[in-house]
Design a protein around this motif. Structure first.
Motif, PDB file in Angstrom:
ATOM      1  N   MET A  69       0.929  -1.332   0.033  1.00 40.25           N
ATOM      2  CA  MET A  69       0.178  -0.192  -0.267  1.00 40.25           C
ATOM      3  C   MET A  69       0.808   1.469  -0.529  1.00 40.25           C
ATOM      4  SD  MET A  69      -3.290  -0.119   0.196  1.00 40.25           S
ATOM      5  CE  MET A  69      -4.334   0.459   1.177  1.00 40.25           C
ATOM      6  N   LEU A  70       0.286   2.246  -0.961  1.00 48.68           N
ATOM      7  CA  LEU A  70       1.389   3.296  -1.436  1.00 48.68           C
ATOM      8  C   LEU A  70       0.456   4.131  -0.115  1.00 48.68           C
ATOM      9  CD1 LEU A  70       3.514   3.934  -3.127  1.00 48.68           C
ATOM     10  CD2 LEU A  70       1.954   5.323  -4.310  1.00 48.68           C
ATOM     11  N   ASP A  71       2.143   4.921   0.522  1.00 49.27           N
ATOM     12  CA  ASP A  71       1.898   6.221   1.846  1.00 49.27           C
ATOM     13  C   ASP A  71       2.862   6.580   1.844  1.00 49.27           C
ATOM     14  OD1 ASP A  71       0.100   6.979   3.575  1.00 49.27           O
ATOM     15  OD2 ASP A  71       0.555   5.533   4.908  1.00 49.27           O
ATOM     16  N   THR A  72       2.030   8.136   2.485  1.00 47.80           N
ATOM     17  CA  THR A  72       3.417   9.060   2.467  1.00 47.80           C
ATOM     18  C   THR A  72       4.082   8.874   4.075  1.00 47.80           C
ATOM     19  OG1 THR A  72       1.657  10.527   2.512  1.00 47.80           O
ATOM     20  CG2 THR A  72       2.193  10.592   0.309  1.00 47.80           C
ATOM     21  N   ALA A  73       3.242   8.690   5.061  1.00 47.04           N
ATOM     22  CA  ALA A  73       3.675   8.261   5.895  1.00 47.04           C
ATOM     23  C   ALA A  73       5.197   6.964   6.285  1.00 47.04           C
ATOM     24  CB  ALA A  73       2.978   7.900   6.893  1.00 47.04           C
ATOM     25  N   ARG A  76       4.726  11.990   9.205  1.00 47.84           N
ATOM     26  CA  ARG A  76       4.469  12.085   7.821  1.00 47.84           C
ATOM     27  C   ARG A  76       5.188  13.097   7.213  1.00 47.84           C
ATOM     28  NH1 ARG A  76      -0.660  15.166   9.270  1.00 47.84           N
ATOM     29  NH2 ARG A  76       0.535  15.541  11.074  1.00 47.84           N
ATOM     30  N   LEU A  77       5.505  12.660   6.104  1.00 43.79           N
ATOM     31  CA  LEU A  77       6.920  13.429   5.066  1.00 43.79           C
ATOM     32  C   LEU A  77       5.843  14.253   4.160  1.00 43.79           C
ATOM     33  CD1 LEU A  77       8.154   9.704   4.037  1.00 43.79           C
ATOM     34  CD2 LEU A  77       9.356  11.177   6.032  1.00 43.79           C
ATOM     35  N   ALA A  78       6.646  15.415   3.830  1.00 44.33           N
ATOM     36  CA  ALA A  78       6.567  16.406   3.484  1.00 44.33           C
ATOM     37  C   ALA A  78       7.344  16.289   1.628  1.00 44.33           C
ATOM     38  CB  ALA A  78       6.834  17.664   3.817  1.00 44.33           C
ATOM     39  N   GLY A  79       6.192  16.534   0.707  1.00 46.84           N
ATOM     40  CA  GLY A  79       6.746  16.474  -0.295  1.00 46.84           C
ATOM     41  C   GLY A  79       7.552  17.870  -1.197  1.00 46.84           C
ATOM     42  N   ARG A 132      12.183   7.739  -1.807  1.00 50.18           N
ATOM     43  CA  ARG A 132      11.204   7.439  -1.110  1.00 50.18           C
ATOM     44  C   ARG A 132      10.426   8.330  -0.183  1.00 50.18           C
ATOM     45  NH1 ARG A 132       9.864   5.463   2.860  1.00 50.18           N
ATOM     46  NH2 ARG A 132       7.678   4.500   2.921  1.00 50.18           N
ATOM     47  N   ASP A 133      11.561   9.255   0.249  1.00 49.16           N
ATOM     48  CA  ASP A 133      11.027   9.972   2.313  1.00 49.16           C
ATOM     49  C   ASP A 133      11.151  10.740   1.405  1.00 49.16           C
ATOM     50  OD1 ASP A 133      10.527   8.276   2.499  1.00 49.16           O
ATOM     51  OD2 ASP A 133      12.748   7.891   3.798  1.00 49.16           O
ATOM     52  N   ALA A 173      -5.225   0.864  -3.831  1.00 52.20           N
ATOM     53  CA  ALA A 173      -4.039   0.710  -4.142  1.00 52.20           C
ATOM     54  C   ALA A 173      -3.025   1.187  -2.947  1.00 52.20           C
ATOM     55  CB  ALA A 173      -3.173   0.454  -5.285  1.00 52.20           C
ATOM     56  N   VAL A 174      -3.739   2.201  -2.432  1.00 48.91           N
ATOM     57  CA  VAL A 174      -3.234   3.440  -1.971  1.00 48.91           C
ATOM     58  C   VAL A 174      -3.872   3.333  -0.442  1.00 48.91           C
ATOM     59  CG1 VAL A 174      -2.335   5.412  -3.695  1.00 48.91           C
ATOM     60  CG2 VAL A 174      -4.305   5.404  -2.301  1.00 48.91           C
ATOM     61  N   ARG A 229      -6.239   8.006   4.187  1.00 49.16           N
ATOM     62  CA  ARG A 229      -6.967   7.766   5.364  1.00 49.16           C
ATOM     63  C   ARG A 229      -6.375  10.478   5.153  1.00 49.16           C
ATOM     64  NH1 ARG A 229      -1.261  10.163   6.994  1.00 49.16           N
ATOM     65  NH2 ARG A 229       0.054   9.428   5.953  1.00 49.16           N
ATOM     66  N   ARG A 288      -6.300  13.215   4.844  1.00 47.39           N
ATOM     67  CA  ARG A 288      -4.514  14.061   4.856  1.00 47.39           C
ATOM     68  C   ARG A 288      -4.756  15.619   4.829  1.00 47.39           C
ATOM     69  NH1 ARG A 288      -3.867   9.086   2.181  1.00 47.39           N
ATOM     70  NH2 ARG A 288      -1.312   8.384   2.502  1.00 47.39           N
ATOM     71  N   GLU A 337      -0.479  17.434   2.540  1.00 52.30           N
ATOM     72  CA  GLU A 337      -0.027  15.580   2.225  1.00 52.30           C
ATOM     73  C   GLU A 337      -0.390  14.844   1.153  1.00 52.30           C
ATOM     74  OE1 GLU A 337      -0.741  14.395   6.815  1.00 52.30           O
ATOM     75  OE2 GLU A 337       0.818  13.020   5.832  1.00 52.30           O
ATOM     76  N   ASP A 346       1.143  15.391  -1.647  1.00 50.81           N
ATOM     77  CA  ASP A 346       2.658  14.231  -1.486  1.00 50.81           C
ATOM     78  C   ASP A 346       2.411  12.763  -1.872  1.00 50.81           C
ATOM     79  OD1 ASP A 346       4.251  16.468  -0.648  1.00 50.81           O
ATOM     80  OD2 ASP A 346       3.307  15.896   1.561  1.00 50.81           O
ATOM     81  N   ARG A 396       5.751   8.023  -8.390  1.00 52.84           N
ATOM     82  CA  ARG A 396       6.786   7.538  -8.798  1.00 52.84           C
ATOM     83  C   ARG A 396       6.549   6.178  -8.225  1.00 52.84           C
ATOM     84  NH1 ARG A 396      10.818   5.603  -4.518  1.00 52.84           N
ATOM     85  NH2 ARG A 396       8.869   5.109  -3.743  1.00 52.84           N
TER      86      ARG A 396
END
Lengths: 226, 490
Positions: free
Chosen positions: A1-5, A19-22, A131-132, B7-8, B11, B13, B17, B20, B27
């Motif tokens: 599962m893709l996440d930004t955390a 929670r990473l900032a882009g 990734r981060d 597939a993500v 929550r 955000r 976020e 992001d 990516r």
């Protein structure tokens, strides 16, 4: 599962979620910082201009200091520059601890590499490939830019007659019901009802159209209201 | 759209976020996204550059057509997010699905919409049109539209950054020949001014910059849209409640099963002795304890690396077979390297030998004549016949007579003669007094002090004309005998 955390475990066995900032919020934070630096430098230049030759020295020196120390000082002492603070970002080490001077200096001196060939192109490319969301300075200093944790506010759950769920619920399950109750005013009534009908075992025996009310009742029970 | 196939991680955000998440999507699925992007964009870009002699017009047309390419990217990424990733070919074949909905609006009135990538999914995926679309956009954008606008602002800036960055990079790396001379320099003489002329190179930079940034822009806008819908429609709650229902169903099924089993067991056990049960629980408790102790909380792992002799390795790993040509080539290289190594060894040995021979003492020739003591040193005749029998006595008489010079020379001559003839010190005709003293000190340490005193006195008189006093000469005469007289034992 893709996440930004990004989840990290502390030595005490506690799992923290960062929670990473882009690139977009960070670019905006940088823009705000640029503005602030420009204003400070403009003010200094305006006052120092009266000193003619030595005023030029003061302007150049303060430009140098502001350019290199402004971000590092704020990050080492406050965790975030004013721009980052305005967007709600904070700089942390990879393990979730606050950054200190060495890491703050490293990641800010490496701006020179991120800046190449102009205007932070290298930093942007590094960020979107990572990734981060680390730019080169972050990679060198082992730092992360994350969203600052928001202050926890109590869930605003509509009042209703509390009802016992009749089943033992785990923490995440309780949380799901509480979330539903808290967010149900923002949902359309049809959608709220549709959602409430999913856990049939819990809402069994309710009149049609009353499932959402039942779940809100359970949420009130879980909140400890009587 | 079914949330359970997304597939993500969904929550609620905050807006940034969500953007992001879009960057992470790009990516994650970069392969299909950029494949479809280049498959569409590059041919069109080439065509435009070919069709419009003025590069600036070509760039303008490409910029205007951006929504078309955006749609292909959105199609790809939305499919991937909802668990049906599609390749380039499938996406291009499905062009009728993603291109027509609202394309006219997108290329005309909505082209300058500042939240372009945020409203794109409403038109393309939801197929809302006209006032319905406006209403929908208003509902979705009530809190998030400003984020979408900021996304557009940042991405267009990133495009320019990439454009100038590529230009600067190429200019940095270009050899001096590519530097614009003073003649063809642009009006304000800078790189940026040069850009206004839109050469082919700059057009390529623009195409590269758009290719880098635009897919991110589309995916970030889509993620923002997705996040907004997830919040508004409670997708994350739906997932959590579904999970809850599944668990409750499964566990209630289990409870029923357990009840049935317990009743059955009660019937079965009614006639047996309780000891068995006790025994059983003890055993199961033992197992339980073992299981608990085996868990990571009760164990300590230590990694130790040691070498053990495990016998000869049974099987040598077979080298992978190379094609014949490469094998021949590598063999040739190997042979060459071997020859080279041997040459190096031979050279090293030769050099070593050369240096050894250079620093070795000169070997004595085999047929060299046997050593013959010289007949004379420093002009002194050393033949024993030329000396009086009693050298010391004669010298003393001479000294008494005041002929100190003759006395000393006699003593010196006698001493040298004795050293050469009796002690066989290998004096060469070319040796100096110092050499002689050194030789004596090495071979006859007992006489060394006396000899060096004698030589010193002699040198002082012979070369510096410093007359010693008679007493010291007489003392030298007296001491001569035990060292150098033929009768003296050494």
């Amino acid at each position: 599962m893709l996440d930004t955390a990004r989840r990290i475990a502390t030595p005490e066995g506690i799992e923290l979620t960062l929670r990473l900032a882009g690139p977009v919020p960070r670019a905006l934070a940088w823009g705000i910082d640029l503005l602030i630096r420009g204003v400070i430098l403009g003010f200094i230049a305006y006052t120092a201009a009266a000193l003619k030759q030595s005023g030029m020295a003061i302007i150049l020196l303060s430009a140098f200091l502001i350019e290199w120390l402004y971000p590092a000082w704020f990050e080492a002492t406050r965790g975030a520059t004013p721009g980052k603070r305005a967007i709600g970002l904070i700089v942390l080490n990879d393990d979730g601890t606050p950054v200190r001077w060495p890491a703050a200096m490293t990641r800010n001196l490496l701006r020179a590499a991120d800046f190449l060939p102009t205007m932070y192109l290298a930093g942007f490319v590094a960020m979107v490939m990572n990734r981060d969301f680390k730019r080169l300075g972050d990679l060198a200093a082992n730092t992360l830019v994350v969203y600052r944790e928001q202050k926890l506010v109590p869930l605003a759950i509509p009042k209703a007659e509390p009802r016992a769920p009749g089943f033992a619920l785990s923490i995440t399950e309780q949380r799901a019901i509480l979330d539903f109750a808290a967010r149900s005013p923002g949902l359309t009534p049809e959608r709220a009802e549709e959602l409430a009908e999913i856990p049939q075992t819990l809402t069994k025996g309710t009149a049609p159209g009353k499932a959402a009310a039942r779940l809100i009742g359970i949420a009130n029970y879980l909140m400890g209201r009587t | 759209m079914q949330p359970d196939r997304v597939a993500v991680v969904l929550r609620p955000r905050v807006g940034w976020e969500a953007l992001d998440l879009g960057f992470q999507m790009a990516r994650e699925w970069w392969r299909p996204i950029w494949a479809v992007w280049f498959a569409l964009y590059l041919p069109v870009a080439t065509l435009c550059l070919y069709a419009f002699p003025n590069r600036f017009h070509a760039i303008l047309v490409l910029w205007w057509l951006k929504p078309v390419f955006d749609r292909a990217v959105l199609h790809t990424v939305s499919r991937a997010v909802f668990g049906e990733p599609q390749g380039v070919r499938a996406t291009l074949r499905a062009v009728r699905e993603w291109l027509p909905p609202g394309i006219v609006m997108a290329l005309t009135f909505s082209r300058l919409n500042l939240a372009r990538s945020f409203v794109l999914p409403v038109a393309q995926l939801e197929r809302q049109r006209g006032s319905a679309a406006r209403k929908r956009n208003a509902a979705l954008g009530s809190r998030m539209r400003n984020v979408g606008v900021w996304l557009t602002v940042v991405c267009s800036n990133l495009e320019w950054v990439t454009l100038f960055g590529l230009g600067a990079l190429v200019q940095m790396l270009e050899p001096a020949a590519g530097d614009p001379g003073p003649d063809d320099e642009s009006p304000d003489g800078s790189f940026w001014g040069h850009f206004a002329q839109w050469g082919l190179k700059e057009a390529c930079f623009y195409i590269a910059a758009v290719s880098l940034v635009e897919p991110f822009y589309v995916t970030a806008g889509f993620a923002l849209y997705l996040n907004r819908r997830a919040i508004l429609e409670g997708w994350d709650i739906e997932l959590a409640l579904r999970r809850l229902e599944e668990r409750l169903r499964a566990s209630s099924g289990r409870i029923a099963a357990v009840l049935v089993l317990a009743v059955a067991a009660g019937f079965a056990m009614s006639g047996t002795q309780p000891a068995f049960a006790l025994d059983d629980t003890a055993k199961s408790a033992h197992d339980e304890i073992r299981k608990v102790l085996a868990s990571p909380e009760f164990s300590q792992h230590k990694e130790v690396t040691r070498w053990y002799y495990t016998g000869k390795s049974k099987e040598e790993t077979k080298p992978t077979e190379l094609p014949a040509f490469w094998r021949a080539l590598s063999l040739l290289f190997a042979k060459g390297a071997e020859v080279f190594l041997w040459i190096a060894v031979v050279l090293l040995v030769a050099i070593a030998l050369y240096y050894l021979s250079k620093f070795r003492p000169e070997p004595r020739l085999r047929n060299a004549p046997a050593y013959r003591p010289p007949d004379a040193l420093f002009g002194f005749d050393l033949a024993p016949e030329s000396l009086p029998d009693d050298v010391a006595g004669t010298a003393k008489q001479l000294a008494r007579a005041g002929r100190l010079r003759e006395a000393l020379s006699l003593l010196y001559r006698g001493a040298l003669s004795s050293l050469v003839q009796r002690h066989h010190l290998p004096f060469d005709p070319g040796d100096t007094e110092g050499d002689c003293t050194l030789a004596v000190r090495m071979k006859l340490p007992a006489s060394a002090d006396y000899f060096s005193r004698l030589v010193g006195t002699w040198q002082a008189m012979a070369y510096a004309a410093r007359r010693p006093d008679a007493d010291s000469v007489e003392r030298l005469c007296d001491e001569w005998r035990p060292h150098f007289s033929p009768a003296a034992t050494t």
